[in-house]
Design an enzyme around this catalytic site. Structure first.
Site, short mmCIF file in Angstrom:
data_model
loop_
_atom_site.label_atom_id
_atom_site.label_comp_id
_atom_site.label_asym_id
_atom_site.label_seq_id
_atom_site.Cartn_x
_atom_site.Cartn_y
_atom_site.Cartn_z
N GLY A 1 12.99 -5.59 -3.75
CA GLY A 1 13.31 -4.13 -3.52
C GLY A 1 14.22 -3.52 -4.66
O GLY A 1 15.17 -3.69 -5.00
N SER A 2 13.76 -2.30 -4.96
CA SER A 2 14.30 -1.59 -5.93
C SER A 2 13.62 0.17 -6.12
O SER A 2 13.04 0.45 -5.15
CB SER A 2 13.96 -2.40 -7.35
OG SER A 2 12.48 -2.88 -7.20
N ARG A 3 13.74 0.46 -7.35
CA ARG A 3 13.07 1.89 -7.59
C ARG A 3 12.99 2.00 -9.24
O ARG A 3 13.60 1.39 -9.79
CB ARG A 3 14.54 2.76 -7.27
CG ARG A 3 14.33 4.14 -7.73
CD ARG A 3 15.59 4.94 -7.08
NE ARG A 3 15.71 6.37 -7.43
CZ ARG A 3 16.20 7.31 -6.91
NH1 ARG A 3 16.98 7.02 -5.58
NH2 ARG A 3 16.44 8.58 -7.21
N MET B 1 10.49 1.28 -4.01
CA MET B 1 9.89 0.12 -3.70
C MET B 1 10.43 -0.31 -2.35
O MET B 1 11.53 -1.13 -2.77
CB MET B 1 9.61 -0.64 -4.79
CG MET B 1 8.76 -0.23 -5.91
SD MET B 1 8.84 -1.23 -7.33
CE MET B 1 10.19 -0.63 -8.13
#
Length: 216
Positions: free
Chosen positions: A184-186, A96
């Site tokens: 912001g990430s995953r 993301m």
């Protein structure tokens, strides 16, 4: 297709303090220095507002479907050793960026069997090593059909806060909101071998709406 009751505001509660702070700073700068100086702060406030949007999603009525847990882009589809369960698994990773919706939703119907939290680094979440080195929160979900799915929230380079609202013993429905990652990430999803994966690296996916994979 079915649209379930979605008991959440269109702007995620996890963002309310950040939004209030950003708009307060913009108002203060405008009051003290005028609109021209305040303009960059208003733009930042609007960015923060859009970051925390959390729209409802339509849940596909497809038996055996594994749904995307987050908006973003597929950065990995691999056969790996599941770091959380003693098995080989298929890993599908969704990255993301700061312009994606960051609400996280359950990919399957099932019971949460366990939950693990690991403090860690804040590497770029698109890197493969972020799966094992970054701050992360993992859920082991046993589906209603008996399949084991691991869903992992991973903090990124900018993200410094993982939020998870569910606990072992609770039941999740497909598309049900269970958490949020700020800035912001995953999300990694580990699936049983033999699961049919419907996405490839580079594909854009949308939480709940995109069918990542299908159980046979």
């Amino acid at each position: 297709m079915s649209t379930p009751y979605y008991p959440h505001p269109i702007i995620a509660r996890e963002g309310w303090p950040f939004i209030a702070g950003a708009f307060a700073v913009a108002l203060l700068v405008q009051f003290m220095a005028g609109w021209l100086w305040a303009l960059p702060f208003w733009l930042i406030a609007l960015f923060v507002l859009q970051f925390f949007r959390d729209p409802p999603r339509v849940v596909p009525a497809l038996a055996g479907a594994v749904l995307a847990p987050a908006d973003g882009r597929i950065v990995a589809v691999d056969k790996v050793q599941d770091p959380y369960l003693p098995r080989e698994a298929l890993k599908v990773s969704v990255f993301m960026n700061v312009f994606n919706v960051h609400s996280n939703r359950s990919p399957v119907d099932g019971e949460i069997r366990n939950r693990w939290y690991f403090p860690g680094n804040f590497l770029n979440a698109s890197l493969p090593k972020a799966s094992l080195e970054n701050e992360r929160n993992a859920l082991w979900i046993r589906t209603d059909g008996g399949q084991d799915v691991t869903c992992v929230q991973i903090a990124g380079l900018i993200a410094k806060r993982i939020v998870c609202h569910v606990h072992p013993g609770e039941h999740l429905a497909r598309g049900q909101r269970f958490g949020f990652i700020r800035f912001g990430s995953r999300v990694d999803v580990y699936l049983p071998l033999g699961t049919k994966v419907n996405v490839a690296i580079g594909d854009k996916v949308y939480a709940t709406q995109t069918v990542l994979a299908e159980f046979h």
